[in-house]
Design an enzyme around this catalytic site. Structure first.
Site, PDB file in Angstrom:
ATOM      1  N   TYR A  27     -18.055  35.673  10.503  1.00 50.90           N
ATOM      2  CA  TYR A  27     -17.254  36.595   9.695  1.00 50.90           C
ATOM      3  C   TYR A  27     -16.842  35.883   8.411  1.00 50.90           C
ATOM      4  O   TYR A  27     -16.265  34.799   8.440  1.00 50.90           O
ATOM      5  CB  TYR A  27     -16.039  37.007  10.521  1.00 50.90           C
ATOM      6  CG  TYR A  27     -15.236  38.195  10.012  1.00 50.90           C
ATOM      7  CD1 TYR A  27     -15.353  38.692   8.718  1.00 50.90           C
ATOM      8  CD2 TYR A  27     -14.325  38.825  10.857  1.00 50.90           C
ATOM      9  CE1 TYR A  27     -14.612  39.765   8.286  1.00 50.90           C
ATOM     10  CE2 TYR A  27     -13.556  39.918  10.434  1.00 50.90           C
ATOM     11  CZ  TYR A  27     -13.704  40.384   9.149  1.00 50.90           C
ATOM     12  OH  TYR A  27     -12.956  41.452   8.718  1.00 50.90           O
ATOM     13  N   CYS A  28     -17.162  36.482   7.262  1.00 47.59           N
ATOM     14  CA  CYS A  28     -16.736  35.986   5.951  1.00 47.59           C
ATOM     15  C   CYS A  28     -17.202  34.542   5.745  1.00 47.59           C
ATOM     16  O   CYS A  28     -18.387  34.248   5.854  1.00 47.59           O
ATOM     17  CB  CYS A  28     -15.226  36.127   5.813  1.00 47.59           C
ATOM     18  SG  CYS A  28     -14.583  35.822   4.142  1.00 47.59           S
ATOM     19  N   VAL A  29     -16.281  33.608   5.471  1.00 47.84           N
ATOM     20  CA  VAL A  29     -16.677  32.228   5.187  1.00 47.84           C
ATOM     21  C   VAL A  29     -17.369  31.593   6.385  1.00 47.84           C
ATOM     22  O   VAL A  29     -18.254  30.737   6.225  1.00 47.84           O
ATOM     23  CB  VAL A  29     -15.452  31.401   4.752  1.00 47.84           C
ATOM     24  CG1 VAL A  29     -14.422  31.314   5.852  1.00 47.84           C
ATOM     25  CG2 VAL A  29     -15.853  30.003   4.329  1.00 47.84           C
ATOM     26  N   GLY A  41     -19.372  33.224   8.260  1.00 44.69           N
ATOM     27  CA  GLY A  41     -20.723  33.759   8.169  1.00 44.69           C
ATOM     28  C   GLY A  41     -21.564  32.980   7.167  1.00 44.69           C
ATOM     29  O   GLY A  41     -22.743  32.694   7.414  1.00 44.69           O
TER      30      GLY A  41
END
Length: 622
Positions: free
Chosen positions: A353-355, A357
């Site tokens: 998720y986000c960073v 990812g």
């Protein structure tokens, strides 16, 4: 003739309206106009005096305990004075020397005042149709009172013209233009007349009705926030981890100084053989995916028959001064291997998720380079970026000057999470800053009990060394998409080596990881991808359970599309959550099931040593 000229002058008309408005507001204290003025009601005067005394006492006490900056100049309700403030701001901008633009702005302002005042002067009983609309001024009191109608319409005109000037300004590079546009909008949001008690009719009316009690309560809120150095969005006492948020049953089965690994208790008799490992971002708490039973992606995934593991990152402190990106990549590899060994399986499904990812993409590239790509059966990316050319408004914070300023905020090798929270709040200043200034400081309203806002304010500290390198190497220099430009754990990173099947989710209205940026993962990976564009943004686009029946998502089954614009043009819209599409995709890669027993049920017997119950200690450290 003189009387006619006076009535045609916009400023005189505004001041007349203000005098009438002020008289009406003071009527409860000074009595009516029919007959002699009445003496003020002693009880009302006592309440006013009591609230004024409370305000003064609270402020003096705070001043005695804190260093307080010099107060800003008083802003009265006089539209001319308010206009002068905004005019001074526009003159401080780099394009203010353009006298032609300034003259046109003045002419347009006068024309606006005359047209608004003309619309107000009729006696039709209907609300005037004002030329500019904005939800900050949706309350009818902004329209029915001439002074406030003129104030907010002037403000909207000024903002409109200044933003147009930024677009037309010559000699700016694209990145500097975007930075100036962002700064201009931030300043414009701050100067909204809705944010000042004296120019907000809703606040003035509340103040008169409560005899200033709203300002007393607002002062309590303000001083509390000043004391903790963070804007409050929700009732901080309404939620307790493990009691009414982050309550999905599970156990901490492994930990290091950097993270805890949580395994959740299965609720089905059989589970998919391939387990799921979720890597949430360490710039926030993991329980965004486990807010409550109705919103929890974690609980839902468990109910679909997945063996779910989630990493809970430790909030940085002085002991983490040397932590860098390599450590997070090594941690992801370590977690993957630990889960494989614990459940005796060859591979896992992974979510980033986000960073996290972005980091998962680098992890996959390193595993591919080492010939170990088969350890990950599939990879899912929630609003994650690898190519930062179109990374949105956060790019405004990564030039050399901004990076130097961030470095000056570091303490003992870490960056206080309150700074990051303030940055993200600035990206949506009207919603996440000024809305709360008005409601909680000026109107004195109580904070809502909202789990998402509680999570948003539950900040985490960041390792300074990692943070600097991440902003410099990825956001500013975009090195991750240059093959072998970066290395981690002794291995060069080349995203084109990633052949792991990937499910890529983006939010249509995401202001942190724009869909255009998330899309670019497809341009760098070599394996099969499925791209899903979800309704809403960075959080609600992800946390959208099927039972909620909210939003929608778009899929384009044509594998030949090359751009997000092409994807959108041929995409099919589906109502509701994209989660069912994702689980179908997961099962399509390996649908084998096994019994939910042994170490698939964490801590069920003495042979399985666990550390503590979920959500664990690390998520509770501040």
């Amino acid at each position: 003739m003189a009387e006619e000229t006076r009535r045609d002058d916009p400023f005189t008309a505004m001041l007349e309206a203000q005098m009438k408005l002020a008289h009406g507001m003071a009527q409860p204290m000074i009595g009516g106009t029919d007959g002699p003025a009445k003496l003020p009601d002693p009880e009302e005067m006592r309440e006013w005096a009591e609230n004024a005394g409370k305000l003064q006492a609270m402020w003096l006490e705070f001043q005695g305990n804190h260093a307080v900056p010099q107060a800003a100049p008083e802003l009265s309700g006089d539209p001319a004075r308010w206009f002068a403030l905004v005019e001074n701001w526009t003159k401080s901008l780099p394009f203010a020397a353009d006298m032609e633009a300034q003259q046109k702005l003045w002419q347009d302002s006068v024309a606006l005042w005359q047209s608004v005042w003309a619309g107000m002067s009729g006696d039709t009983g209907e609300q005037p149709d004002l030329p500019r609309k904005d939800r900050r001024f949706a309350d009818e009191r902004w329209r029915t009172q001439p002074a406030f109608a003129l104030i907010h319409q002037t403000y909207l005109l000024l903002v409109e013209r200044v933003e147009a000037m930024v677009d037309e300004l010559q000699g700016l590079t694209p990145d500097k233009r975007e930075q100036l546009k962002f700064a201009t909008k931030a300043m414009a949001d701050a100067l909204s007349p809705a944010n000042f008690a004296a120019t907000n009719p809703v606040v003035l009316e509340r103040t008169m009705a409560t005899k200033g009690e709203n300002l007393v309560e607002g002062m309590r809120h303000l001083l509390a926030d000043l004391g903790k150095g963070q804007l409050t969005h929700t009732d901080s006492g309404a939620f307790t981890l493990g009691e009414n948020i982050a309550v999905t049953p599970g156990k901490v089965v492994y930990e290091t100084p950097l993270y805890q690994l949580i395994q959740y208790t299965p609720t089905t008799e059989k589970v998919l053989a391939v387990p799921l490992v979720i890597f949430p971002p360490w710039i926030n708490r993991f329980y965004i995916l486990d807010l409550n039973p109705k919103k929890s992606f974690i609980r839902w995934a468990v109910e679909q028959g997945l063996s779910v593991f989630v990493v809970s990152w430790k909030s940085a402190d002085a002991s983490m001064a040397d932590i860098e990106w390599d450590d997070y990549i090594r941690a992801q590899i370590e977690v993957i291997d630990h889960v494989r060994d614990r459940l005796k399986v060859p591979a896992v499904h992974a979510i980033g998720y986000c960073v996290a990812g972005t980091t998962l993409a680098a992890t996959l590239a390193i595993l591919a380079r080492r010939g170990e790509a088969d350890r990950v059966k599939s990879a899912t990316f929630f609003t994650a970026q690898v190519d930062f050319r179109q990374a949105g408004e956060l790019l405004n914070f990564v030039d050399d000057q901004q990076l130097s300023a961030i470095e000056n905020l570091e303490t003992d090798g870490y960056l206080d999470g309150r700074y990051m929270a303030a940055t993200f709040n600035m990206l949506r200043g009207t919603d996440l800053i000024w809305n709360y200034v008005v409601n909680n400081y000026l109107l004195g309203e109580s904070y809502p009990a909202f789990d998402l806002l509680h999570w948003n304010g539950d900040v985490t500290n960041l390792p300074a060394k990692w943070h600097r390198a991440y902003l410099r190497d990825l956001y500013r220099d975009n090195l991750l998409v240059q093959p072998d430009a970066l290395s981690a754990d002794g291995t060069p990173i080349d995203l084109t080596r990633v052949e792991t099947p990937a499910y890529i989710q983006a939010g249509r209205e995401d202001h942190i990881a724009p869909a255009e940026s998330v899309w670019k993962i497809r341009e760098h990976f070599s394996g099969p991808t499925r791209f899903v564009l979800a309704g809403s943004g960075h959080i609600a686009g992800v946390v959208n359970p099927p039972e909620a029946r909210k939003y929608q998502y778009w899929i384009n089954e044509d594998d030949g599309v090359r751009t997000l614009a092409q994807f959108r043009e041929g995409a099919t819209e589906h109502p509701g959550s994209w989660w069912p599409d994702w689980i179908e995709w997961i099962e399509g890669h390996d649908g084998e099931e096994v019994a939910a027993k042994g170490k698939r049920v964490p801590g069920k017997n003495d042979a399985d040593t666990v550390i503590e119950d979920a959500p664990g200690r690390y998520v509770m450290t501040r």
